[in-house]
Design a protein around this motif. Structure first.
Motif, short mmCIF file in Angstrom:
data_model
loop_
_atom_site.label_atom_id
_atom_site.label_comp_id
_atom_site.label_asym_id
_atom_site.label_seq_id
_atom_site.Cartn_x
_atom_site.Cartn_y
_atom_site.Cartn_z
N SER A 108 -31.93 -0.49 2.11
CA SER A 108 -33.36 -1.19 2.78
C SER A 108 -32.33 -3.07 3.60
CB SER A 108 -33.95 -1.70 2.01
OG SER A 108 -33.82 -2.72 0.65
N LYS A 109 -31.33 -3.17 2.84
CA LYS A 109 -30.15 -4.01 3.75
C LYS A 109 -29.82 -2.96 5.41
CE LYS A 109 -25.95 -5.33 2.79
NZ LYS A 109 -25.24 -5.78 1.88
N CYS A 110 -29.44 -2.17 4.97
CA CYS A 110 -29.03 -1.64 6.26
C CYS A 110 -30.06 -1.60 7.40
CB CYS A 110 -28.38 -0.26 6.29
SG CYS A 110 -27.63 -0.36 5.40
N PHE A 111 -31.06 -1.69 7.11
CA PHE A 111 -32.47 -1.60 8.70
C PHE A 111 -33.09 -3.37 8.60
CE2 PHE A 111 -31.83 2.26 6.83
CZ PHE A 111 -32.40 3.52 7.80
N ALA A 112 -32.88 -4.07 7.51
CA ALA A 112 -33.42 -5.69 8.25
C ALA A 112 -32.06 -6.40 8.36
CB ALA A 112 -33.54 -6.58 6.85
N THR A 113 -32.83 -6.86 9.23
CA THR A 113 -31.31 -8.32 9.86
C THR A 113 -30.95 -8.85 8.61
OG1 THR A 113 -33.52 -8.59 11.31
CG2 THR A 113 -31.86 -10.62 11.80
N CYS A 114 -30.10 -9.22 9.68
CA CYS A 114 -28.48 -10.00 8.53
C CYS A 114 -28.18 -11.02 8.88
CB CYS A 114 -27.87 -9.67 7.40
SG CYS A 114 -28.48 -8.13 6.13
N GLU A 115 -27.93 -12.14 8.99
CA GLU A 115 -27.14 -13.05 9.49
C GLU A 115 -26.05 -12.36 9.94
OE1 GLU A 115 -27.18 -16.58 12.32
OE2 GLU A 115 -28.83 -16.01 11.36
N GLY A 116 -25.70 -12.32 9.36
CA GLY A 116 -23.65 -12.29 9.17
C GLY A 116 -23.15 -11.05 9.75
N ARG A 117 -24.29 -10.13 10.18
CA ARG A 117 -24.33 -8.20 10.83
C ARG A 117 -24.93 -9.10 12.18
NH1 ARG A 117 -25.23 -4.17 6.39
NH2 ARG A 117 -23.64 -4.64 5.23
N ARG A 118 -26.11 -9.20 12.30
CA ARG A 118 -26.91 -9.25 13.51
C ARG A 118 -27.32 -7.82 14.31
NH1 ARG A 118 -27.36 -14.77 15.18
NH2 ARG A 118 -26.02 -16.10 14.64
N ILE A 119 -27.15 -7.25 13.55
CA ILE A 119 -27.53 -5.72 14.20
C ILE A 119 -27.91 -4.79 12.72
CG2 ILE A 119 -26.43 -3.17 14.82
CD1 ILE A 119 -24.41 -4.79 16.28
N LYS A 120 -28.84 -4.19 13.11
CA LYS A 120 -29.66 -3.37 12.10
C LYS A 120 -30.10 -2.03 12.17
CE LYS A 120 -34.50 -4.99 12.67
NZ LYS A 120 -35.43 -4.26 12.41
N LEU A 121 -30.15 -1.66 11.51
CA LEU A 121 -30.86 0.49 11.75
C LEU A 121 -31.98 0.28 12.55
CD1 LEU A 121 -28.23 1.77 9.87
CD2 LEU A 121 -27.92 1.41 11.81
N GLU A 122 -33.04 1.10 12.88
CA GLU A 122 -33.87 1.48 13.60
C GLU A 122 -34.96 3.04 12.34
OE1 GLU A 122 -35.81 -0.77 14.05
OE2 GLU A 122 -34.53 -3.00 14.81
N LYS A 123 -35.84 2.83 12.48
CA LYS A 123 -36.27 3.87 11.88
C LYS A 123 -36.50 5.05 12.42
CE LYS A 123 -41.12 5.96 10.22
NZ LYS A 123 -42.22 5.85 9.98
N LYS A 124 -36.83 4.49 13.74
CA LYS A 124 -36.16 5.55 15.59
C LYS A 124 -34.56 6.21 15.30
CE LYS A 124 -35.31 1.78 18.55
NZ LYS A 124 -35.86 0.93 20.06
N ASN A 125 -33.90 5.42 14.82
CA ASN A 125 -32.63 6.20 14.92
C ASN A 125 -32.49 7.28 13.96
OD1 ASN A 125 -31.19 2.99 14.80
ND2 ASN A 125 -31.56 3.74 16.37
N LEU A 126 -33.84 7.92 13.27
CA LEU A 126 -33.35 9.02 12.29
C LEU A 126 -34.11 10.01 13.52
CD1 LEU A 126 -33.12 6.74 10.64
CD2 LEU A 126 -34.17 7.64 8.34
N SER A 127 -33.93 10.85 12.58
CA SER A 127 -34.53 12.38 13.14
C SER A 127 -35.58 12.35 12.53
CB SER A 127 -34.32 13.56 12.97
OG SER A 127 -32.43 13.85 13.24
N GLU A 128 -37.18 13.01 12.95
CA GLU A 128 -38.68 13.09 12.42
C GLU A 128 -38.27 13.30 11.10
OE1 GLU A 128 -42.64 14.53 13.90
OE2 GLU A 128 -40.77 14.66 15.36
N GLU A 129 -37.47 14.25 10.87
CA GLU A 129 -37.96 15.43 8.97
C GLU A 129 -37.10 13.82 8.45
OE1 GLU A 129 -34.06 18.02 8.60
OE2 GLU A 129 -33.92 17.27 10.62
N PHE A 130 -36.93 13.13 9.01
CA PHE A 130 -36.30 12.54 7.84
C PHE A 130 -37.18 10.92 7.71
CE2 PHE A 130 -32.49 14.61 8.31
CZ PHE A 130 -31.73 15.03 7.26
N GLN A 131 -37.73 11.07 8.62
CA GLN A 131 -38.77 9.70 8.36
C GLN A 131 -39.46 9.39 7.58
OE1 GLN A 131 -39.97 8.43 12.63
NE2 GLN A 131 -38.19 8.90 13.42
#
Length: 233
Positions: A108-131
């Motif tokens: 979940s941290k990979c898809f959340a806004t983190c102060e030290g990263r300022r970049i996060k993954l989005e659900k739309k980055n995943l193929s539909e079969e994995f969403q």
């Protein structure tokens, strides 16, 4: 001194500073120590953020494979269907629970806004079969690892047991029945592994692209003298 060989005649030697406890690398080109310059361009910062995300995903895969091995080696439950008496190997399942919660949290941290990263993954980055499975993992995290949510993934019942024969002097027994998941099933753990592997492929491609663009756009566009001058600042 043992160094790790890299591409193109380069090698590195990793050092731990005994006072700050921080790691850093010394680099060598054809066995001669090279200069080390930290790059702080926007592309470099993005590359650093995706590198941290990739490390989280790599850790998750290690933990999930450990869970898979622990579940597969439990002779009490493996290959059996239907209701059965709960095993009391709490050492095994406390470890599984810890690894499972860590996996949920890091995912979940990979898809959340983190102060030290300022970049996060989005659900739309995943193929539909994995969403759909992504949604399930995030829901489990929200309702179990992070909060005790509306989905009631964890439960507790305060119960009283009465003597069914109504014998005189029998005192009712009051207890609590606690239900917390230790992990997914073995099958669901394998699905989680597939999901994380899919996400990691996306991140690996991002890292490769950013690494190439950083070299091409931010580094090679400047003459070598520009970077050597950085050593004096």
């Amino acid at each position: 001194m043992k160094t790790d060989d890299l591409a193109g005649g380069w090698s590195k030697f990793t050092i731990l500073d005994p006072e700050t406890k921080e790691f850093y690398n010394n680099y060598y080109y054809k066995r001669v120590k090279a200069y080390r310059i930290v790059i702080d361009t926007p592309k470099a910062k993005a590359l650093g953020a995706y590198t941290l995300i990739e490390k989280d995903l790599r850790s998750i895969l290690i933990w999930l494979h450990e869970i898979k091995d622990l579940l597969a080696s439990d002779k009490v439950t493996v290959g059996k269907k239907g209701s059965q008496k709960t095993a009391h190997d709490r050492t095994r399942y406390n470890l599984i629970k810890g690894l499972f919660v860590a996996s949920l949290t890091f995912y979940s941290k990979c898809f959340a806004t983190c102060e030290g990263r300022r970049i996060k993954l989005e659900k739309k980055n995943l193929s539909e079969e994995f969403q759909k499975h992504h949604d399930s993992i995030m829901e489990t995290r929200h309702n179990f690892a992070a909060h005790s949510g509306a989905k009631r993934i964890e439960r507790v019942h305060v119960v009283m047991a009465l003597d069914s024969k109504r014998r005189r002097g029998a005192v009712p027994f009051v207890t609590r029945e606690l239900g917390q998941p230790d992990s997914h099933s073995l099958e669901n753990t394998e699905e989680f592994i597939s999901l994380v592997s899919h996400v990691k492929c996306f991140v690996d491609e991002k890292i490769d692209t950013l690494n190439e663009k950083l070299l091409k756009d931010d580094i090679l566009t400047k003459p070598p003298e520009y970077w050597y001058k950085k050593l004096n600042k």
